[in-house]
Design an enzyme around this catalytic site. Structure first.
Site, PDB file in Angstrom:
ATOM      1  N   ASP A  40      28.753  87.384  70.026  1.00 46.42           N
ATOM      2  CA  ASP A  40      28.034  88.200  70.435  1.00 46.42           C
ATOM      3  C   ASP A  40      28.956  89.630  70.356  1.00 46.42           C
ATOM      4  O   ASP A  40      30.176  89.408  70.351  1.00 46.42           O
ATOM      5  CB  ASP A  40      27.759  88.246  71.909  1.00 46.42           C
ATOM      6  CG  ASP A  40      26.480  89.353  72.294  1.00 46.42           C
ATOM      7  OD1 ASP A  40      26.189  89.889  71.807  1.00 46.42           O
ATOM      8  OD2 ASP A  40      25.917  88.827  73.364  1.00 46.42           O
ATOM      9  N   ASP A  75      17.274  92.028  71.808  1.00 48.67           N
ATOM     10  CA  ASP A  75      17.071  91.341  73.168  1.00 48.67           C
ATOM     11  C   ASP A  75      15.511  91.701  73.336  1.00 48.67           C
ATOM     12  O   ASP A  75      15.226  91.035  74.784  1.00 48.67           O
ATOM     13  CB  ASP A  75      18.115  92.187  74.070  1.00 48.67           C
ATOM     14  CG  ASP A  75      19.463  91.569  74.155  1.00 48.67           C
ATOM     15  OD1 ASP A  75      19.759  90.588  73.588  1.00 48.67           O
ATOM     16  OD2 ASP A  75      20.338  92.286  74.780  1.00 48.67           O
TER      17      ASP A  75
HETATM   18  C1  GLA Z   1      23.854  90.612  74.842  1.00 50.75           C
HETATM   19  C2  GLA Z   1      23.066  89.551  74.287  1.00 50.75           C
HETATM   20  C3  GLA Z   1      22.050  88.909  75.177  1.00 50.75           C
HETATM   21  C4  GLA Z   1      23.101  87.838  76.137  1.00 50.75           C
HETATM   22  C5  GLA Z   1      24.017  88.911  76.710  1.00 50.75           C
HETATM   23  C6  GLA Z   1      24.875  88.290  77.593  1.00 50.75           C
HETATM   24  O1  GLA Z   1      22.849  91.557  75.636  1.00 50.75           O
HETATM   25  O2  GLA Z   1      22.458  90.173  73.109  1.00 50.75           O
HETATM   26  O3  GLA Z   1      21.392  87.801  74.327  1.00 50.75           O
HETATM   27  O4  GLA Z   1      23.657  86.905  75.346  1.00 50.75           O
HETATM   28  O5  GLA Z   1      24.644  90.003  75.890  1.00 50.75           O
HETATM   29  O6  GLA Z   1      25.661  89.088  78.298  1.00 50.75           O
END
Ligand code: GLA
Length: 761
Positions: A465, A527
């Site tokens: 990420d 997301d």
């Molecule tokens: C980001 C990612 C999510 C999740 C969060 C965790 O927003 O896109 O899918 O993994 O971080 O903090």
């Protein structure tokens, strides 16, 4: 005229050498047969513009070129701009020689496509400064894709500053194209916008330090009457994950001119004598059979020439991700309960998301301190992973290596490792700073730390990420050096762990690009998991990227991003067109929902190769009606699945008709819909139309009846050959007409169906 003809299965790219030593672009479009290039040579290169010299009468203002530079009469956006030691920025590179490469070429420090059918290089030189510019072209014949890049070699004896070194230029003798871009923000990635490419300048760029959700590097140029199925269009993209730009204009003579590559905004790289700066690969494709064809060409290119070889055509596991199921609030026993239910419904991979390390109980701290939180996971990752494996699941882990929380031991020990400028308060994003991947010490630290973590337990999947944009960059080369450093880390780790399936993520789709795909074969698309939003996001993403690259999860309702409630079967059927996962607390679902999910997982597994690697077609251009239809067809056209989705129900609607495409005209198909159960609760008070006793909505009795009596989807079935199916379509059963019978297609807001076409032997 000396010419270079780069041909693919259906396209030709042609350029030639002018008497003056410039590279004149002659044609990019349908494949040419026998053709005298002089027929395409520019006959009157701008007699009123500046002339390079009186004798040759060459003017660069209007001549279609392979690359433009500043200062000798070409007033279009340049591909290359260099400041020499005497502070001037004029250059004029002319042809020196060219060669066909026997060995495939790949830049050593950038992500690069492989498996080209042909590769050529053309060396040019600017006499006055003594600099050398080498243009590279790679041909991916079977998927009708070309790649271009260039490298500047400082063959002079003075340092120079490179202010722009873009990767490609496309000069087209026409001014009738639409400029399509994919713009947005967090949770609404890749919204499609179109403008006319006309007088003036259009720029699609990113200054975020990532390829960005604001403006994806994918740009499509299309003729006005080009749609999904017919017409001329060009696709442009870049194998890079940082700041990019595509700059387009139409000149005074009505010619379109487009250059693209690393964003020249604030870009400045000093090149010492002997040093080389290389641009990333730009990719381009042409279709005269509409946008679906263009997308398929990019899909084939990515699936066969870009993603790591190890993962080509490898079916991806169905996963459960802990993030929206638990957020930071979990312990081993809670995770194991989730994993157990996931295993029971047939899920194959358990992914532990954020919150497993140090004191990471919210997003205020701990990035950088990658030691397991033993309060949450007393046996560490190893014991958790072993237990997960004991359930028959693979184990995956979330990491965010590029970041550091100011509240972390790592930051306290190495404040200088974060990207900051002395004397300036750094800008914070999601309470975190960015580690300076341009610093070799940081790169080494990341490689060692994550080598240890990935070796500390059986791990089959990693979600990498990256949750904020870059700021406080120190100089004009910093953003690019960051990317080169990150690529070094990714190269190293993905080579050391070839069997780990990496999924790239950046707050969802903030880095959905070809650079990341060269290391990580799939990307968390957004997301936003709301099925209605996902229809738009996945539809747009599919224009440049294959379904095998798009992470797509079924999440809870009300949806955490939009609070919308959409049917479980639609959440699933939309997520089928991607790499399927679940991201919700399965243990809070009813027995009926779990049963439905079990059926979903088994259905997806049965057809996953079709969903992930089949030929994808968008049937109805999105946003034009309340309906979206997608279709995937397998290689030998013996199996296909069509999604029919409705965003908003209409009372007393007209007949809905399917228009399958991509089938084999000669094949006989059995056509049917995927059955599932429909909750009778959907009818609310209407249940009393058929019930012998009055049932109050939301009463205990209502709940009992809902559990005991389920409705089944209507049955649609028939046999027809592909030619007839494609010519006549299929009229679906009526929906929402007031009454209800077995023949009614219950199709409210957000409803969907999958239709299967199976070859009859
Ligand atoms: C980001 C990612 C999510 C999740 C969060 C965790 O927003 O896109 O899918 O993994 O971080 O903090």
């Amino acid at each position: 005229m000396k010419t270079w003809h780069l041909s693919t299965k259906n396209t030709s790219y042609l350029f030639g050498l002018t008497d003056s030593g410039h590279l004149e672009h002659l044609h990019y479009g349908a494949r040419l047969g026998v053709f005298d290039p002089l027929l395409l040579h520019e006959k009157m290169p701008d007699p009123t513009g500046l002339l390079l010299d009186e004798e040759t009468k060459v003017s660069l203002e209007d001549l279609p070129l392979e690359f433009s530079t500043y200062g000798k009469g070409d007033i279009r956006e340049a591909m290359v701009e260099i400041e020499t030691a005497d502070k001037n920025r004029v250059s004029d590179f002319r042809y020196v020689d060219d060669k066909v490469l026997d060995q495939p070429y790949a830049a050593s420090d950038l992500p690069w496509a492989y498996g080209e059918s042909k590769s050529i290089e053309i060396t040019t030189r600017d006499e006055t400064s003594g600099l050398t510019l080498i243009l590279s072209y790679q041909v991916y014949e079977r998927c009708d894709v070309l790649a271009r890049s260039c490298r500047l070699v400082n063959t002079s004896d003075q340092p120079v500053v490179v202010h722009r070194l873009l990767s490609a230029q496309l000069d087209l003798d026409r001014n009738d194209l639409l400029w399509r871009t994919f713009d947005g923000h967090w949770a609404r990635e890749r919204e499609v916008h179109e403008k006319e490419l006309n007088s003036g300048i259009l720029i699609n760029d990113s200054k975020t330090g990532t390829s960005s959700n604001r403006h994806n590097p994918l740009v499509i140029l299309r003729e006005k009457d080009c749609d999904e199925h017919r017409g001329v269009c060009f696709g442009l993209n870049l194998v890079y994950s940082g700041n990019h730009a595509t700059i387009g204009e139409v000149n005074a003579y009505g010619k379109s001119h487009v250059v693209w590559g690393i964003n020249p905004h604030s870009f400045a790289v000093t090149l010492l004598p002997g040093e080389t700066l290389e641009s990333p690969q730009a990719v381009l494709t042409f279709s005269d059979q509409g946008l679906n064809r263009l997308s398929s060409q990019f899909h084939a290119f990515i699936n066969t020439h870009l993603i790591p070889r190890r993962w080509r055509s490898v079916p991806r596991p169905v996963l459960i991700n802990s993030w929206e199921a638990t957020y930071f609030n979990f312990n081993e026993s809670k995770l194991m309960k989730l994993a157990k239910t996931a295993a029971d419904v047939g899920i194959e991979l358990f992914v532990l998301d954020d919150g497993w390390f140090s004191k990471r109980n919210n997003d205020l701290s701990s990035l950088g301190d990658w030691n397991v939180n033993l309060k949450k996971l007393p046996g560490g990752l190893k014991r958790l992973s072993q237990k997960i494996h004991g359930l028959g699941l693979q184990f995956g882990l979330w990491v965010e290596p590029e970041m550091v929380s100011p509240d972390s031991d790592l930051y306290r020990a190495h404040p200088d490792w974060a990207i900051t400028i002395e004397g300036r308060k750094p800008t914070i994003g999601r309470h975190q700073l960015v580690l300076d991947c341009a610093n070799p010490d940081v790169q080494d630290y990341l490689i060692h730390t994550f080598t240890d973590i990935f070796s500390s337990a059986p791990i089959e999947y990693v979600k990498w990420d990256m949750n904020r944009n870059l700021s406080d960059l120190r100089d004009g080369s910093h953003a690019h050096r960051y990317m080169l450093g990150l690529y070094r880390v990714l190269r190293d780790l993905t080579r050391s762990f070839p069997d780990i399936l990496f999924e790239s993520c950046a707050s969802g789709g903030n880095r959905f690009d070809l650079g990341m795909l060269a290391y990580m074969p799939q990307i968390w698309t957004s997301d936003n998991t709301d099925a209605l939003c996902r229809i738009d996001i996945q539809d747009a993403t599919s224009q440049g990227y294959p379904l095998s690259t798009m992470g797509a999860h079924v999440s809870a309702v009300p949806n955490h991003q939009t609070q919308r409630v959409s049917p479980l079967e639609t959440r699933f059927q939309v997520a089928c067109f991607g790499v399927l996962g679940y991201e919700l607390n399965l243990n809070e679902l009813s027995a009926e929902s779990l049963k439905a999910i079990q059926a979903q997982v088994s259905f997806y597994k049965e057809y996953r190769e079709l969903f992930q690697f089949g030929t994808f077609h968008r049937i109805s251009p999105n946003n034009q009606t309340n309906l979206t239809d997608w279709m995937v067809v397998d290689d030998d056209r013996s199996l296909a699945i069509l999604l029919h989705f409705q965003d908003r129900a209409i009372a007393n609607p007209t007949t809905q008709r399917l228009h399958p495409i991509g089938l084999d005209p000669e094949t006989l198909y059995d056509f049917s819909n995927r059955p599932f159960d429909i909750d009778i609760g959907l009818f609310g008070d209407l249940i009393n139309m058929v019930s012998p006793v009055r049932i109050k909505p939301d009463s205990l009795l209502h709940t009992v009846v809902r559990k005991m009596k389920v409705l089944h989807t209507e049955v649609e079935h028939g046999i027809a050959d592909g030619k007839s199916l494609m010519a006549a379509g299929i009229k679906l059963k009526q929906s929402n007409v007031g009454g209800f019978s077995d023949e009614t297609r219950i199709f409210p807001d957000g409803a969907s169906r999958l239709y299967l076409f199976r070859k009859i032997d």
